[in-house]
Design a protein around this motif. Structure first.
Motif, short mmCIF file in Angstrom:
data_model
loop_
_atom_site.label_atom_id
_atom_site.label_comp_id
_atom_site.label_asym_id
_atom_site.label_seq_id
_atom_site.Cartn_x
_atom_site.Cartn_y
_atom_site.Cartn_z
N ARG A 63 1.21 -1.42 -0.66
CA ARG A 63 0.08 0.19 -0.29
C ARG A 63 1.33 1.12 0.41
NH1 ARG A 63 -4.22 -2.22 4.36
NH2 ARG A 63 -5.57 -3.48 2.99
N ASN A 64 1.79 1.22 0.93
CA ASN A 64 2.93 2.79 1.05
C ASN A 64 3.59 2.82 -0.35
OD1 ASN A 64 2.63 2.77 3.54
ND2 ASN A 64 4.10 1.74 4.70
N ARG B 201 1.63 1.68 -3.19
CA ARG B 201 1.08 2.46 -4.76
C ARG B 201 0.96 3.68 -4.06
NH1 ARG B 201 -4.45 -1.12 -4.80
NH2 ARG B 201 -4.10 -0.16 -2.30
N ASN B 202 0.93 4.28 -3.00
CA ASN B 202 0.87 5.42 -2.10
C ASN B 202 2.17 6.44 -2.51
OD1 ASN B 202 -1.87 5.07 -1.63
ND2 ASN B 202 -0.52 5.04 0.62
N GLN C 10 -5.35 -3.34 -7.29
CA GLN C 10 -6.26 -3.60 -6.54
C GLN C 10 -4.48 -4.58 -5.31
OE1 GLN C 10 -9.99 -6.00 -6.17
NE2 GLN C 10 -10.54 -4.77 -8.43
N ILE C 11 -5.36 -5.54 -4.27
CA ILE C 11 -4.02 -6.96 -3.40
C ILE C 11 -4.48 -7.35 -3.45
CG2 ILE C 11 -2.61 -6.73 -1.75
CD1 ILE C 11 -2.61 -4.00 -1.50
#
Length: 98
Positions: A30-31, A33-34, A85-86
């Motif tokens: 997530r990090n 991706r951000n 997505q993950i």
């Protein structure tokens, strides 16, 4: 701080995160991706989608090629579900059984 990443395909990268639990692995991607979105090229914002497939060994021995295959299956499921997505390999197995 512990792990290795490399390009394994045209637009595919593989990361090995030893001794990392699933929740931490999800936080890491997530990090990523951000931090990557949006891409700015010559002052122009370019939309990017990042799909992730995760596979985990829960203390049992799994050969590296099996983990890579499981992560790849999860990655293609993430792409099939609309990208960005993950998805974990466990999620793929649950969907197959349903």
């Amino acid at each position: 701080k512990v792990g290795i990443a490399g390009r394994t395909g045209g637009e595919e990268f593989t990361c090995f995160l030893p001794e990392t639990d699933l929740e931490t692995a999800i936080a890491i991607v997530r990090n990523c991706r951000n931090d990557i979105q949006p891409v700015i090229d010559f002052g122009k914002k370019i939309g990017v989608t990042l799909s992730y497939g995760l596979a985990v060994s829960h203390g049992e021995y799994k050969a590296l090629d099996i983990l890579v295959r499981e992560a790849d299956e999860a990655l293609y499921e993430a792409k099939n579900q609309g990208r960005n997505q993950i998805i974990t390999h466990n999620d793929v197995n649950i969907r197959k059984k349903a």
